[in-house]
Every structure is written in C-alpha cells, then in structure tokens.
Design a protein around this motif. Structure first.
Motif, mmCIF file in Angstrom:
data_model
loop_
_atom_site.group_PDB
_atom_site.id
_atom_site.type_symbol
_atom_site.label_atom_id
_atom_site.label_comp_id
_atom_site.label_asym_id
_atom_site.label_seq_id
_atom_site.Cartn_x
_atom_site.Cartn_y
_atom_site.Cartn_z
ATOM 1 N N TRP A 39 95.874 69.390 62.103
ATOM 2 C CA TRP A 39 95.807 68.361 63.153
ATOM 3 C C TRP A 39 95.072 68.873 64.388
ATOM 4 O O TRP A 39 94.119 68.252 64.858
ATOM 5 C CB TRP A 39 97.216 67.900 63.502
ATOM 6 N N GLY A 40 95.482 70.009 64.906
ATOM 7 C CA GLY A 40 94.815 70.541 66.094
ATOM 8 C C GLY A 40 93.407 71.016 65.798
ATOM 9 O O GLY A 40 92.461 70.748 66.563
ATOM 10 N N ILE A 45 87.021 70.943 65.325
ATOM 11 C CA ILE A 45 85.867 70.786 64.435
ATOM 12 C C ILE A 45 84.988 69.634 64.903
ATOM 13 O O ILE A 45 83.751 69.755 64.973
ATOM 14 C CB ILE A 45 86.330 70.561 62.978
ATOM 15 N N ILE A 46 85.587 68.507 65.225
ATOM 16 C CA ILE A 46 84.816 67.347 65.672
ATOM 17 C C ILE A 46 84.076 67.650 66.966
ATOM 18 O O ILE A 46 82.895 67.307 67.131
ATOM 19 C CB ILE A 46 85.733 66.131 65.849
ATOM 20 N N ALA A 47 84.747 68.310 67.916
ATOM 21 C CA ALA A 47 84.106 68.645 69.191
ATOM 22 C C ALA A 47 82.925 69.581 68.979
ATOM 23 O O ALA A 47 81.861 69.416 69.608
ATOM 24 C CB ALA A 47 85.124 69.279 70.134
ATOM 25 N N VAL A 48 83.092 70.569 68.099
ATOM 26 C CA VAL A 48 82.014 71.530 67.831
ATOM 27 C C VAL A 48 80.840 70.846 67.149
ATOM 28 O O VAL A 48 79.672 71.117 67.471
ATOM 29 C CB VAL A 48 82.553 72.692 66.971
ATOM 30 N N VAL A 49 81.123 69.952 66.219
ATOM 31 C CA VAL A 49 80.054 69.229 65.519
ATOM 32 C C VAL A 49 79.313 68.303 66.477
ATOM 33 O O VAL A 49 78.073 68.203 66.451
ATOM 34 C CB VAL A 49 80.630 68.426 64.334
ATOM 35 N N LEU A 75 97.528 74.251 69.933
ATOM 36 C CA LEU A 75 98.465 73.461 69.152
ATOM 37 C C LEU A 75 98.520 73.942 67.708
ATOM 38 O O LEU A 75 99.607 74.049 67.121
ATOM 39 C CB LEU A 75 98.073 71.986 69.201
ATOM 40 N N ALA A 76 97.360 74.251 67.127
ATOM 41 C CA ALA A 76 97.325 74.712 65.742
ATOM 42 C C ALA A 76 98.087 76.020 65.585
ATOM 43 O O ALA A 76 98.871 76.190 64.639
ATOM 44 C CB ALA A 76 95.869 74.878 65.286
ATOM 45 N N LEU A 119 92.985 61.040 63.126
ATOM 46 C CA LEU A 119 92.369 62.122 63.900
ATOM 47 C C LEU A 119 90.962 61.719 64.351
ATOM 48 O O LEU A 119 90.595 61.902 65.518
ATOM 49 C CB LEU A 119 92.332 63.385 63.040
ATOM 50 N N TRP A 120 90.171 61.205 63.428
ATOM 51 C CA TRP A 120 88.802 60.796 63.762
ATOM 52 C C TRP A 120 88.813 59.684 64.803
ATOM 53 O O TRP A 120 88.026 59.713 65.769
ATOM 54 C CB TRP A 120 88.083 60.329 62.497
#
Length: 262
Positions: A39-40, A45-49, A75-76, A119-120
């Motif tokens: 989840w965290g 990943i999305i922010a980096v992409v 959080l992760a 999440l997305w």
C-alpha cells in the motif's frame, strides 16, 4: 515528456503489474498481509514514475514526489515491522477460510486488485501535481497540512507501538498522548497527508478536480475498512474501550468530553 492522459494510463498499468507482482510474493511467502506493505510502496512507485514525465515546475514536482515518498516508505516499513513475526492478519485469514478452494483467486480480486485500483485513484492528485503551475499559496498550505498529518500519523503510531510493548498495558486502552484527543490519530494524520497532497495539485483546474481522491481516502479511513473494522475488534478485546469511545472523538482531534458519573 508526455501528456497527462498518457501518464495516468501508464501509472494504471504499472500499478496493476505491481499489485500482481506483490500477490505473487504473497503466495510465495504464504502471507496475504504482504499487501499492507505494498500500500505505501505503491504510492512511491507512482510518484517516481510520474516525476520525469511532468511538465510542471521542478520545485513542485520535487516537493510532491518527495512528500509522497517519505510518507509511503515510512508507512510501508511501519506496517511490515508490525506484521513481522506474527500470524497472518485475522481479516485475511477469515477471508481465506470462507473462500475455501477459491481462496487464491478471491484474494487476488477482492484484496490485491481492488487495492491497486483504489491506490491508483487516490494517487491522482500526485500525478496531476506533476503538471501543475507551481507551488503558490495553496501549495505551501498543502505542505503545512501534510506536515501536520505526518506528525499525527508518525507520533500516533509510535505511541501505540510503545504502549503495546509494555506488558502492563495488556487489556488496557491507550488514552494518553495524541490518543487522548482522537481514537485514531494515525488515521486522522493519514487523511491530512492526502488533503495536503491534493492542495499541491490545485494550481490547475484539472488538479483541483481530483478532489474525490482525498475524499475516498478519508471515507475509507473514517467510515470504510479503517476505523469501523478496528473498533469492532477493540470492543471485544478491551473492556474499557466503550467508556473511551464515549469521551474521545472518533476522528478529528478534540478535547475529551467530561462524563457525568453514573
């Protein structure tokens, strides 16, 4: 550099692949609570992409990606350490037992795939902020809201960790520190984090239109699978929890109520 429409399609695909890969790891580990760690990290990943594709100012993209990464990694790590060395999460254990032979397929669809979609959707402000016009006043207010939320979440989690580690706390209710003012300082902080990230996206009208993302996150925490499910178990395991509920705010931090003796 690509358009916003192409980016959200790319992140949707990346999120689904990451969710499926996490499910594979969970099957290898024999533990479906692996999804909690995902989840965290999924937001990171999305922010980096999204970061290199955005056309917004570098300062806005760096702040947005940085705040998302700090929150997501913390959080992760917190959830992984919380679950490490303990039995499978009772929620997932009950779902597996109820599904029988179809447990794997049901867990993939109802937990991993569903969580990837949520999440997305929740991450849309982060993606839209990469195409924003700049930080501005709303952006700095967003950073302040994020800081408040991150403080509540981090301090609240640490207070709960230390409380649980104390043998004298067995059967008792944590009602000191931030937990004196809200029954869920970590959930309240989580919601603030995402309202702060949303404000970073509000430098453009498309970014402002992603308001349903923090709304969904807040609803999930306060009314969905967060607070209600946790409190149901607390009422059964902590005798003093009902009295704690009577005097303590359920979500927003407020001074505790003074109850008249019965």
């Amino acid at each position: 550099m690509i358009g916003l429409g192409a980016l959200v399609a790319i992140t949707a695909g990346v999120t689904l692949v990451a969710g499926a890969a996490t499910f594979g790891v969970a099957r290898l580990r024999g533990r479906y609570d692996t999804v909690d760690t995902f989840w965290g990290l999924g937001f990171v990943i999305i922010a980096v992409v999204a970061f290199p594709f955005g056309s917004g100012p570098l300062s806005l993209r760096l702040v947005t990606a940085g705040l998302t990464a700090v929150w997501g990694v913390r959080l992760a790590v917190h959830l992984h350490l919380r679950n490490h060395g303990k039995p499978e999460d009772p929620r997932y254990a009950r779902m597996v037992a109820a599904a029988g032979d179809r447990a794997a397929a049901r867990m993939f669809v109802r937990v991993y795939l569903f969580q990837a979609v949520v999440l997305w959707f929740v991450s849309l402000p982060v993606q839209f902020a990469m195409y924003g016009g700049g930080l501005g006043l709303l952006g700095w207010i967003g950073v302040a809201v994020w800081l408040i939320g991150f403080a509540f979440e981090t301090v609240g989690d640490d207070q709960l960790r230390r409380f649980k580690a104390d043998p004298d706390s067995r059967g008792k209710v944590l009602d000191t520190g931030l937990w004196r003012y809200t029954r869920h300082p970590n959930y309240f902080g989580d919601a603030c984090v995402w309202w702060g990230l949303y404000l970073l996206a509000c430098s453009t009208w498309p970014g402002a239109a992603t308001i349903l993302s923090p709304v969904v996150m807040t609803f999930t925490l306060a009314r969905g699978t967060g607070k209600p499910m946790l409190e149901k178990g607390m009422h059964l395991s902590r005798p003093g929890y009902a009295h704690y509920v009577e005097r303590t705010s359920g979500f927003f931090p407020l001074p505790p109520k003074r109850l008249t003796p019965r």
